[in-house]
Write a protein that holds these residues in place. Sequence first.
Motif, PDB file in Angstrom:
ATOM      1  N   TYR A 374      27.188-124.018  18.125  1.00  0.00           N
ATOM      2  CA  TYR A 374      26.382-123.146  18.973  1.00  0.00           C
ATOM      3  C   TYR A 374      26.538-123.574  20.428  1.00  0.00           C
ATOM      4  O   TYR A 374      26.956-124.692  20.731  1.00  0.00           O
ATOM      5  CB  TYR A 374      24.903-123.174  18.571  1.00  0.00           C
ATOM      6  CG  TYR A 374      24.171-124.440  18.954  1.00  0.00           C
ATOM      7  CD1 TYR A 374      23.485-124.541  20.167  1.00  0.00           C
ATOM      8  CD2 TYR A 374      24.153-125.536  18.105  1.00  0.00           C
ATOM      9  CE1 TYR A 374      22.816-125.694  20.526  1.00  0.00           C
ATOM     10  CE2 TYR A 374      23.493-126.698  18.460  1.00  0.00           C
ATOM     11  CZ  TYR A 374      22.826-126.772  19.664  1.00  0.00           C
ATOM     12  OH  TYR A 374      22.163-127.924  20.021  1.00  0.00           O
ATOM     13  N   LYS A 399      24.769-118.944  18.167  1.00  0.00           N
ATOM     14  CA  LYS A 399      25.114-119.827  17.057  1.00  0.00           C
ATOM     15  C   LYS A 399      26.071-119.159  16.081  1.00  0.00           C
ATOM     16  O   LYS A 399      25.846-118.037  15.635  1.00  0.00           O
ATOM     17  CB  LYS A 399      23.829-120.243  16.323  1.00  0.00           C
ATOM     18  CG  LYS A 399      24.021-121.247  15.199  1.00  0.00           C
ATOM     19  CD  LYS A 399      22.671-121.604  14.591  1.00  0.00           C
ATOM     20  CE  LYS A 399      22.813-122.567  13.434  1.00  0.00           C
ATOM     21  NZ  LYS A 399      21.505-122.858  12.806  1.00  0.00           N
ATOM     22  N   THR A 401      27.366-118.883  12.467  1.00  0.00           N
ATOM     23  CA  THR A 401      26.842-119.202  11.146  1.00  0.00           C
ATOM     24  C   THR A 401      27.292-118.150  10.159  1.00  0.00           C
ATOM     25  O   THR A 401      27.702-117.055  10.530  1.00  0.00           O
ATOM     26  CB  THR A 401      25.301-119.271  11.171  1.00  0.00           C
ATOM     27  OG1 THR A 401      24.820-119.725   9.906  1.00  0.00           O
ATOM     28  CG2 THR A 401      24.697-117.915  11.471  1.00  0.00           C
ATOM     29  N   GLU A 427      22.276-115.664  15.949  1.00  0.00           N
ATOM     30  CA  GLU A 427      23.283-116.244  15.070  1.00  0.00           C
ATOM     31  C   GLU A 427      23.997-115.178  14.269  1.00  0.00           C
ATOM     32  O   GLU A 427      23.392-114.200  13.827  1.00  0.00           O
ATOM     33  CB  GLU A 427      22.660-117.295  14.143  1.00  0.00           C
ATOM     34  CG  GLU A 427      21.499-116.818  13.316  1.00  0.00           C
ATOM     35  CD  GLU A 427      20.862-117.951  12.520  1.00  0.00           C
ATOM     36  OE1 GLU A 427      20.745-119.071  13.067  1.00  0.00           O
ATOM     37  OE2 GLU A 427      20.494-117.713  11.359  1.00  0.00           O
TER      38      GLU A 427
END
Length: 445
Positions: A374, A399, A401, A427
Motif C-alpha cells: 500500500y 492498498k 489486495t 483497497e
Amino acid sequence: MVTSLFLPKTIILLCVMGHVHMGDIDPFADSIPFAIEWSGPATSAENQLSEDTVILPMITKDQQRYECHYVANQLSTGVSSKAGDYSGPSAKEILEAFATTTACSYRVESFWTYELCHFKRFRQFHEERNPKSDNEESIVHPDYELGNYDENEQSEVVQHGEFFMENVKHPYLAFTYADGTLCDLTNQPRKTTVQYICYEQGRGDLYQIKETSTCEYTATVLVGELCNHPKYKPIREKSKIISCHSLDGAPEKPQMVLDIDNILSQKPQKISPPKGSSVVTITKAEQEAKRTGIGKREDNLFLQRFLSGEHCLQGAAGWWSYELCYGKTAKQFHVEAGKRVTNILLGKWDLDAHLTWISKHPSKNMNKHNTRRYISQFYSEGDFCDEIKAKRTVEVKLKCTQMGGSSHAVAIYLVEPSTCQYILTVESPILCDLVDQADDKGLVS
C-alpha cells in the motif's frame, strides 16, 4: 484404467462410499479423494490381501459380478519433490538471504498495523495523533512488541501437513519470537511463532496472524524463495485407490461404466452457423467480462478516471457517507431524501504538505526493502475542528489486495483513530500495479 470416483449413475461407487469413513473426507477440498481401478480377474498374488483390506462384493444392474477392495488405513501420498539428492542451501539459509533483501514485512488492518522484521522483532502498533498537542511530531504510538528473535535461544520446529492453504498442505519452518511486551492478563511476555511457508508468488507477505491463546500468536509468512528447497514444496494429495476385479467371466469394466465412458468420449456435434453469420470463440476472461460487464479495458478506464479525479469513490458506515476524489479532496457527508445535508471537508491534496508529512513520518516511505502493498498520501487543511482547535487531516491509503476471488472489486472505508484525524483506505486488486509503480514518497507519476 483408472476411473474417477465421481462418475454419474455408477451404483458401485455409492456402495463403496457407504463403507468409507466420511469423517476422513474434506467436503470443501478440490482434490478427488478416491479412484476406482478396474483390474480384470484377480491373480493369485492379488488374492493375498492384508488384514486391513476391506472386501466389497458388487453386482451391477446387468448382473455382472465384481469384487472390490481397499485398505482401510490407506494414507494419501503427497506429490512433492524428493529432497534426498538436494545439496543447496538449507531452508534457514534461504530465509536469511531473503531477509537481507526484505528486511520487514507489513500487514495493515483497519486499526492495527503489524511489522515483522525477519530474525529481529515482531510488533503491533497504531498511530494516533495527540489531540492535546499542536506539535505535529508529537504522536502517540500504542505499540506492543509481540516477540523478539534470539538466535542463542532459538529452536527450529519443522512440521509437515499442519498448515492448509487453498486445500493444499504446506510444510513450514517455524521460529519463536519471545520476550515481547508484558501481557497484563497473563503477567508473561508476549511471544509469537512465525511460520515460513513456500508460496511461488510470495514476497514476504504476512498471510495470517492469529492469537492462539492469550498474548501468544502465530504469524504465517509466504516466501517464494523457500520453494527452491524441495522439502518445503506444497504437498498435493493423491487419490486413494479402490481395486475392483471381475468375477465369473464379467468384462474388465462393467457395461454401465463403458456406456458412460462412451458418452463422455463423444465429441459435441458441430453445428454450422447460419449462412452469412460467423462463429466467435470466447475466452474464459472474456466470459467473466461478459458476465460482469467488467474486463481489463474497464479496469484501466476506471483507474484513469480515478487518478484524474474525474471519478470519485464513495462509501458509507451508518449515518455518515464519505467520498475520495483522488488528488483533490476527501469529504464526509450525510444524505437525506437523496440530497447532501451535511458536508465536512476532511482534507485536500497539497503536494508540499504531503512531502512535509512524509519527511516527518519516515515509516510511511516506500523503499526497495519494503514489501507492504500500500501507499500512504496525506490530505490536509480540512474543515476546522472545534474539539482539537485545528483543521482536520486524513491519511489516504491505496492498498493492493485480493478481494475474495473478484479481480474487479473495490472497497473503501474510513476510520477516525483520534478526534478529527482520519484514515481513509481504498483497497482493490486493480491498485496492485499502481502501488508497485509508486515512488518512495508514495507518489504516482
